[in-house]
Design an enzyme around this catalytic site. Structure first.
Site, short mmCIF file in Angstrom:
data_model
loop_
_atom_site.label_atom_id
_atom_site.label_comp_id
_atom_site.label_asym_id
_atom_site.label_seq_id
_atom_site.Cartn_x
_atom_site.Cartn_y
_atom_site.Cartn_z
N ASP A 234 0.86 -1.18 0.00
CA ASP A 234 0.00 0.00 0.00
C ASP A 234 0.89 1.23 0.00
O ASP A 234 2.13 1.10 -0.05
CB ASP A 234 -0.98 -0.04 1.19
CG ASP A 234 -2.33 0.53 0.78
OD1 ASP A 234 -2.37 1.73 0.44
OD2 ASP A 234 -3.34 -0.21 0.77
N GLU B 242 -9.59 2.64 -5.24
CA GLU B 242 -9.21 4.00 -4.85
C GLU B 242 -7.98 4.52 -5.61
O GLU B 242 -6.95 4.81 -5.02
CB GLU B 242 -8.91 4.03 -3.34
CG GLU B 242 -10.11 3.65 -2.51
CD GLU B 242 -9.81 3.60 -1.01
OE1 GLU B 242 -10.72 3.83 -0.23
OE2 GLU B 242 -8.65 3.30 -0.62
N HIS C 263 -2.65 3.39 -4.59
CA HIS C 263 -2.00 2.90 -3.37
C HIS C 263 -0.53 2.56 -3.64
O HIS C 263 0.01 1.58 -3.12
CB HIS C 263 -2.74 1.67 -2.81
CG HIS C 263 -4.09 2.02 -2.23
ND1 HIS C 263 -4.23 2.63 -1.01
CD2 HIS C 263 -5.35 1.86 -2.71
CE1 HIS C 263 -5.53 2.83 -0.76
NE2 HIS C 263 -6.23 2.37 -1.78
C1 TNX Z 1 -10.77 1.41 2.09
S1 TNX Z 1 -11.40 -1.17 0.78
C2 TNX Z 1 -9.65 0.85 1.52
C3 TNX Z 1 -8.45 0.62 2.34
C4 TNX Z 1 -8.58 1.17 3.73
C5 TNX Z 1 -9.96 0.88 4.26
C6 TNX Z 1 -10.16 1.33 5.67
C7 TNX Z 1 -10.36 -0.76 -0.09
C8 TNX Z 1 -10.34 -1.61 -1.22
N1 TNX Z 1 -9.62 0.32 0.25
O1 TNX Z 1 -7.32 1.15 1.70
O2 TNX Z 1 -7.62 0.57 4.53
O3 TNX Z 1 -10.92 1.51 3.43
O4 TNX Z 1 -11.38 0.86 6.20
#
Ligand code: TNX
Length: 509
Positions: free
Chosen positions: A172, A306, A243
């Site tokens: 990440d 994301e 990420h």
């Molecule tokens: C969303 S779920 C994210 C993570 C975070 C999380 C915290 C997802 C695919 N991405 O990067 O850790 O929320 O709840």
């Protein structure tokens, strides 16, 4: 003798009386399934100090394992009478029957080093098998690193609940956690961050303590073998092109800007993503194939969540690539990664999973969608022909608070978004509103243990349990009313205590 199995079997008929076992337990099993009984033997040895002997069926065994047709991929029949008979069509079915035998015995069977002279098992008949094939736990080892022993311990806990997938989130913005021979700076640079937030991200305080960790190929092999013995499939995830700040810290050419970045010291979503040039695409392909190669035949998760497009909007290269492909939306650029990685992994014999955002661009129907933003995402994916693994944050993000009591340790989502085990127990794996003709696309579900606010093994236990126990029954497909489940859970947490699990106490909310 009353029984309290978790997850509840599909059918259970408790009869009167018990059968008593002493060491050594004598088991008849065909050669091909010896390993399974040997794992059971190690468990008995480590807990109550007993021996298990594999004997011929003519030699008055305490338990007989028989291969039969028709028990299903993971199913079994368990008959406890004067002797114990296990019928199964697969090794994992045998393993599950033996796990149930351990749950039927005293809690000492789950402890370490608590010698017993004898154990009593209730006479009964069970016929069982899961409703869903994918019953998973996800662990983020990127935000906080967990060592091999902790991962193996989690695998044991997963298997104790007849769950069968461990999805490892291996990179990440805040850290990269696997050594990759062609890319040494992933270890020397991307696996270490200078500092981490103290308390809530919004507080802006830092601990100024380096945090790091990186699995070697040998570490991954230890995890894989441990998981194999417990019938848990490891699902490695490399999350790109978003990420990616830790990657860019190590290899700035893979990013979009000229300014150097460091492995991120904040939580949240970094705007630094991979660029869309051939160098970045082939990097992604190379590392994903390498990591996937440590887990032959396993499904592989390629992330894809994301991914902010701001850098791509400002990048000449990205704009040129968009023009070349006739894309109108920057989000379509992410599809280049999905496509490239999917093709490479398929060619290497892996099934591919990704977070639900990959559906914002073109994505092959064979990609299994992990629906995390909402159950609706799972419904839509299933309706459009994808298989889905349900992971909606509202029910299955176990980095969210257990309760709103006000004295819970810092967690991801603030009240009122709490997720007590009761809520988990009421989760429907089949997304609401999904027409029955698409149900076959629902592979199952998994819980997520994101680790921004989970830094230690005890805290991991606290966030995972008893919610994982409640989840296991939902995923197995046998939930009943909360009132019926609660007394079983009360008994089950005693078992968790014997296992040394630092679970969230029941009844404090
Ligand atoms: C969303 S779920 C994210 C993570 C975070 C999380 C915290 C997802 C695919 N991405 O990067 O850790 O929320 O709840």
């Amino acid at each position: 003798m009353s029984v309290a199995l978790v997850p509840r079997p599909r059918s259970l008929d408790v009869r009167s009386g018990t059968v008593t076992w002493h060491s050594p337990v004598r088991v008849a099993v065909e050669d091909e399934w010896r390993d399974v009984v040997e794992t059971f033997a190690r468990d008995l040895e480590a807990s109550i100090g007993w021996d298990v002997e594999i004997v011929d069926v003519a030699n008055a065994p305490d338990a007989i394992v028989r291969r039969v047709d028709g028990c299903g991929d993971e199913g079994y029949r368990l008959a406890i009478d004067t002797e114990v008979t296990i019928d199964a069509s697969s090794a994992v079915g045998v393993a599950y029957a033996l796990t149930v035998v351990r749950q039927l015995g005293p809690n000492e069977l789950w402890s370490s080093a608590a010698p017993l002279d004898s154990i009593e098992l209730p006479r009964l008949f069970i016929e069982d098998g899961p409703r869903f094939a994918w019953r998973g736990v996800h662990l983020d080892v990127a935000r906080h690193f967990f060592d091999v022993a902790t991962v193996c311990r989690l695998i044991d806990q997963i298997a104790a609940h007849r769950l069968n997938r461990l999805h490892l989130h291996l990179n990440d913005d805040q850290g990269w956690r696997v050594e990759v021979p062609n890319w040494p700076r992933l270890r020397s640079v991307a696996s270490i961050r200078r500092s981490s937030p103290i308390g809530h991200e919004g507080g802006g305080l830092d601990d100024e303590e380096p945090h790091g960790g990186c699995y070697s190929a040998e570490d991954l092999e230890v995890i894989r073998q441990h998981a194999r013995r417990r019938f848990v499939t490891i699902v490695p995830e490399i999350d790109l092109p978003g990420h990616a700040q830790a990657v860019i810290a190590a290899y700035p050419d893979l990013g979009n800007g000229d300014d150097p970045v460091e492995v991120w010291t904040r939580w949240g979503i970094s705007g630094h993503v991979l660029n869309v040039g051939e160098g970045a695409l082939s990097f992604a392909e190379d590392v994903v194939r390498y990591v996937a190669g440590r887990f032959p035949g396993s499904p592989v998760h390629i992330g894809g969540d994301e991914c902010p497009t701001t850098e791509w909007e400002d990048s000449e290269l990205a704009q040129a690539v968009m023009a070349e492909h006739g894309f109108r939306d920057e989000r379509q650029l992410q599809g280049l990664f999905t496509e490239r990685l999917t093709a490479a992994l398929r060619a290497d014999g892996h099934e591919v999973l990704a977070w639900d955002e990959v559906m914002d661009a073109d994505v092959d129907e064979d990609v299994v969608i992990c629906a995390w933003r909402h159950s609706t995402r799972g419904r839509v994916a299933a309706e459009s022909g994808h298989d889905v693994v349900m992971a909606p944050m509202q029910f299955l993000y176990f980095d969210w608070l257990n309760t709103d009591s006000g004295d819970e340790p810092v967690a991801m989502a603030p009240p009122p978004t709490v997720t007590p085990w009761e809520k988990v127990y009421r989760f429907s794996v089949i997304p609401p509103g999904l027409d029955e003709r698409y149900w076959r696309h629902v592979r199952g579900a998994q819980v997520q243990l994101w680790s921004e606010y989970i830094a230690t093994r005890d805290h991991l236990d606290y966030m995972a349990f008893p919610r994982v126990a409640a989840f296991s029954e939902v995923a197995w497909g046998t939930p009943e009313s909360l009132d019926a489940f609660r007394p079983r859970l009360v008994r089950h947490v005693e078992r968790l205590s014997a296992m040394g699990v630092h679970f969230h106490p029941l009844g404090t909310h």
